[in-house]
Design a protein around this motif. Structure first.
Motif, mmCIF file in Angstrom:
data_model
loop_
_atom_site.group_PDB
_atom_site.id
_atom_site.type_symbol
_atom_site.label_atom_id
_atom_site.label_comp_id
_atom_site.label_asym_id
_atom_site.label_seq_id
_atom_site.Cartn_x
_atom_site.Cartn_y
_atom_site.Cartn_z
ATOM 1 N N GLU A 136 15.952 -59.269 38.388
ATOM 2 C CA GLU A 136 16.357 -59.009 37.038
ATOM 3 C C GLU A 136 15.262 -59.473 36.271
ATOM 4 O OE1 GLU A 136 19.733 -60.877 33.764
ATOM 5 O OE2 GLU A 136 19.355 -61.814 35.817
ATOM 6 N N ASP A 137 14.222 -60.216 36.525
ATOM 7 C CA ASP A 137 13.247 -60.948 36.005
ATOM 8 C C ASP A 137 12.121 -59.816 35.837
ATOM 9 O OD1 ASP A 137 11.418 -62.832 34.423
ATOM 10 O OD2 ASP A 137 10.323 -62.396 36.196
ATOM 11 N N GLU A 138 11.949 -59.005 36.854
ATOM 12 C CA GLU A 138 11.165 -57.999 37.017
ATOM 13 C C GLU A 138 11.266 -56.680 36.381
ATOM 14 O OE1 GLU A 138 10.630 -57.144 41.105
ATOM 15 O OE2 GLU A 138 8.911 -58.776 41.563
ATOM 16 N N TRP A 139 12.472 -56.112 36.187
ATOM 17 C CA TRP A 139 12.909 -55.181 35.468
ATOM 18 C C TRP A 139 13.175 -55.289 34.044
ATOM 19 C CZ3 TRP A 139 13.814 -50.190 37.662
ATOM 20 C CH2 TRP A 139 13.787 -50.112 39.085
ATOM 21 N N ARG A 140 13.566 -56.597 33.698
ATOM 22 C CA ARG A 140 13.747 -56.857 32.334
ATOM 23 C C ARG A 140 12.201 -56.834 31.625
ATOM 24 N NH1 ARG A 140 17.772 -58.562 29.411
ATOM 25 N NH2 ARG A 140 19.906 -58.959 30.497
ATOM 26 N N GLN A 141 11.206 -57.368 32.305
ATOM 27 C CA GLN A 141 9.847 -57.384 31.993
ATOM 28 C C GLN A 141 9.431 -55.814 31.525
ATOM 29 O OE1 GLN A 141 7.518 -59.640 31.072
ATOM 30 N NE2 GLN A 141 9.197 -61.243 31.403
ATOM 31 N N SER A 142 9.833 -55.024 32.586
ATOM 32 C CA SER A 142 9.389 -53.701 32.468
ATOM 33 C C SER A 142 10.209 -53.000 31.147
ATOM 34 C CB SER A 142 10.016 -52.880 33.702
ATOM 35 O OG SER A 142 9.308 -53.182 34.859
ATOM 36 N N ALA A 143 11.573 -53.299 31.061
ATOM 37 C CA ALA A 143 12.205 -52.934 29.764
ATOM 38 C C ALA A 143 11.518 -53.399 28.550
ATOM 39 C CB ALA A 143 13.630 -53.263 29.949
ATOM 40 N N LYS A 144 10.984 -54.511 28.716
ATOM 41 C CA LYS A 144 10.212 -55.030 27.535
ATOM 42 C C LYS A 144 8.903 -54.615 26.848
ATOM 43 C CE LYS A 144 11.585 -60.003 27.353
ATOM 44 N NZ LYS A 144 11.075 -61.415 27.496
ATOM 45 N N ILE A 145 8.538 -53.417 27.601
ATOM 46 C CA ILE A 145 7.397 -52.882 27.141
ATOM 47 C C ILE A 145 7.896 -51.938 25.854
ATOM 48 C CG2 ILE A 145 6.138 -52.651 29.231
ATOM 49 C CD1 ILE A 145 6.790 -49.644 29.352
ATOM 50 N N TRP A 146 9.129 -51.601 25.887
ATOM 51 C CA TRP A 146 9.624 -50.610 24.845
ATOM 52 C C TRP A 146 10.189 -51.727 23.724
ATOM 53 C CZ3 TRP A 146 9.063 -45.585 25.080
ATOM 54 C CH2 TRP A 146 8.761 -45.045 26.429
ATOM 55 N N GLU A 147 10.567 -52.823 23.932
ATOM 56 C CA GLU A 147 10.719 -54.064 22.956
ATOM 57 C C GLU A 147 9.524 -54.336 22.395
ATOM 58 O OE1 GLU A 147 13.050 -57.969 22.558
ATOM 59 O OE2 GLU A 147 13.214 -56.897 24.282
ATOM 60 N N SER A 148 8.494 -54.521 23.114
ATOM 61 C CA SER A 148 7.231 -54.764 22.482
ATOM 62 C C SER A 148 6.495 -53.639 21.398
ATOM 63 C CB SER A 148 6.172 -55.099 23.704
ATOM 64 O OG SER A 148 6.572 -56.216 24.511
ATOM 65 N N ALA A 149 6.727 -52.361 21.966
ATOM 66 C CA ALA A 149 6.468 -51.227 21.307
ATOM 67 C C ALA A 149 7.079 -51.242 19.863
ATOM 68 C CB ALA A 149 6.508 -49.695 22.081
ATOM 69 N N GLY A 150 8.337 -51.429 19.901
ATOM 70 C CA GLY A 150 9.140 -51.513 18.893
ATOM 71 C C GLY A 150 8.876 -52.530 17.790
ATOM 72 N N GLY A 151 7.831 -53.670 18.255
ATOM 73 C CA GLY A 151 7.356 -54.580 17.470
ATOM 74 C C GLY A 151 6.184 -54.196 16.889
ATOM 75 N N TYR A 152 5.301 -53.703 17.709
ATOM 76 C CA TYR A 152 3.866 -53.359 17.223
ATOM 77 C C TYR A 152 4.043 -52.242 16.324
ATOM 78 C CZ TYR A 152 2.276 -56.487 21.224
ATOM 79 O OH TYR A 152 2.164 -57.390 22.004
ATOM 80 N N SER A 153 4.729 -51.199 16.738
ATOM 81 C CA SER A 153 4.546 -49.769 15.852
ATOM 82 C C SER A 153 4.672 -49.899 14.390
ATOM 83 C CB SER A 153 5.961 -49.038 16.300
ATOM 84 O OG SER A 153 5.719 -47.595 15.738
ATOM 85 N N PRO A 154 5.694 -50.814 13.889
ATOM 86 C CA PRO A 154 5.658 -50.891 12.314
ATOM 87 C C PRO A 154 4.364 -51.511 11.730
ATOM 88 C CG PRO A 154 7.619 -51.674 13.089
ATOM 89 C CD PRO A 154 6.970 -51.411 14.352
ATOM 90 N N THR A 155 3.914 -52.521 12.627
ATOM 91 C CA THR A 155 2.522 -52.992 12.125
ATOM 92 C C THR A 155 1.328 -52.206 12.025
ATOM 93 O OG1 THR A 155 3.439 -55.154 12.780
ATOM 94 C CG2 THR A 155 1.007 -55.003 12.468
ATOM 95 N N ILE A 156 1.200 -51.310 13.096
ATOM 96 C CA ILE A 156 0.382 -50.375 13.304
ATOM 97 C C ILE A 156 0.484 -49.366 12.348
ATOM 98 C CG2 ILE A 156 -0.864 -48.642 14.583
ATOM 99 C CD1 ILE A 156 -1.158 -51.488 15.918
ATOM 100 N N GLY A 157 1.670 -48.972 11.802
ATOM 101 C CA GLY A 157 2.022 -48.151 10.748
ATOM 102 C C GLY A 157 1.700 -48.644 9.636
ATOM 103 N N ILE A 158 1.742 -49.889 9.146
ATOM 104 C CA ILE A 158 0.975 -50.304 8.154
ATOM 105 C C ILE A 158 -0.417 -50.447 7.979
ATOM 106 C CG2 ILE A 158 0.697 -52.797 6.564
ATOM 107 C CD1 ILE A 158 3.660 -53.449 7.775
ATOM 108 N N LEU A 159 -1.115 -50.798 9.259
ATOM 109 C CA LEU A 159 -2.505 -50.472 9.316
ATOM 110 C C LEU A 159 -3.142 -49.113 9.048
ATOM 111 C CD1 LEU A 159 -5.265 -51.852 10.289
ATOM 112 C CD2 LEU A 159 -4.607 -51.078 12.847
#
Length: 246
Positions: A136-159
């Motif tokens: 569960e820990d390994e696969w959730r970490q992999s799924a988190k890359i999409w969650e992280s992208a969702g966090g970074y994307s708006p900020t990069i958009g502001i940039l």
């Protein structure tokens, strides 16, 4: 094919583009390759920086689950466990040994082997739960890359928006160059927020759902194996396992 994923993406895109048209705008004004490069490239770079390579690769591979979900056959597993339970009551646990070579799933194979070897029920649960937690820990970490992208994307958009405005300020003396700079500024923000909320975060949510289902199936297997080990009646095992069905 997961039709609801296709429907959700199509509805979201149609709503945004349709709203632009209804407001009298042009679809072409939303097409800005520079803004797309800034947002997608910046988001990709940030995700790569925070993730080990094997986690990133697995996360990208998991994205196909949005369109082709993993096969999770909980009902078939219940039938299989009940078959093992009935066989063990008739012929003993050693009779299950002949079923082990035909099992492809390594987790299931290990659990059945522990059962055949006569391991204590609580020991079976303890050993298999360690594997579940790691899985569960390994696969959730992999799924988190999409969650992280969702966090970074708006900020990069502001940039990207700030970069566009800098371009505008540098060309105040040349009105012909102002339009493109302003377009990049605003469209970069749209791309950043839109990709995060229409693509990245929904993908992360769906992947987490499937991981939860896979973990629940493994927990169901443990419950069934422990029930067989303690000699529970097959009907009791069946009633308990059906509680895992969604």
């Amino acid at each position: 094919m997961d039709k609801i994923s296709l429907a959700g993406l199509a509805i979201g895109m149609v709503a945004i583009v349709g709203g632009q048209v209804l407001e009298g705008g042009h679809v072409s004004s939303l097409v800005q390759p520079t803004a797309l490069l800034i947002v997608c490239g910046g988001t990709l770079g940030a995700v790569l920086l925070q993730s080990p390579l094997h986690i990133f690769k697995r996360g990208m591979w998991m994205a196909k689950w949005v369109w082709a979900p993993p096969v999770i056959e909980q009902k078939r597993m219940i039938d299989q466990i009940l078959n093992w339970s009935q066989l063990s009551r008739r012929e003993g646990l050693l009779a299950l040994e002949n079923h082990i070579p035909g099992i492809k799933d390594q987790f299931t194979k290990k659990g059945l082997q522990l059962l055949v070897d006569g391991a204590d029920p609580e020991r079976i649960r303890e050993l298999l739960e360690v594997e579940i937690n790691t899985f569960e820990d390994e696969w959730r970490q992999s799924a988190k890359i999409w969650e992280s992208a969702g966090g970074y994307s708006p900020t990069i958009g502001i940039l990207g928006a700030v970069m566009g405005l800098i371009h505008v300020m540098e060309n105040l003396s040349d009105p012909t160059k102002l339009g493109s700079g302003i377009a990049v500024a605003f469209v970069a923000t749209i791309y950043g927020v839109g990709l995060a909320n229409l693509i990245y975060l929904p993908i992360a949510g769906k992947l987490k759902y499937y991981i939860m289902r896979m973990v629940a199936s493994r927990e169901m297997l443990i419950d069934g194996l422990v029930g067989i080990a303690v000699g529970d009646n097959p009907r009791i095992i069946e009633s308990r396992l059906k509680g895992y069905l969604l």
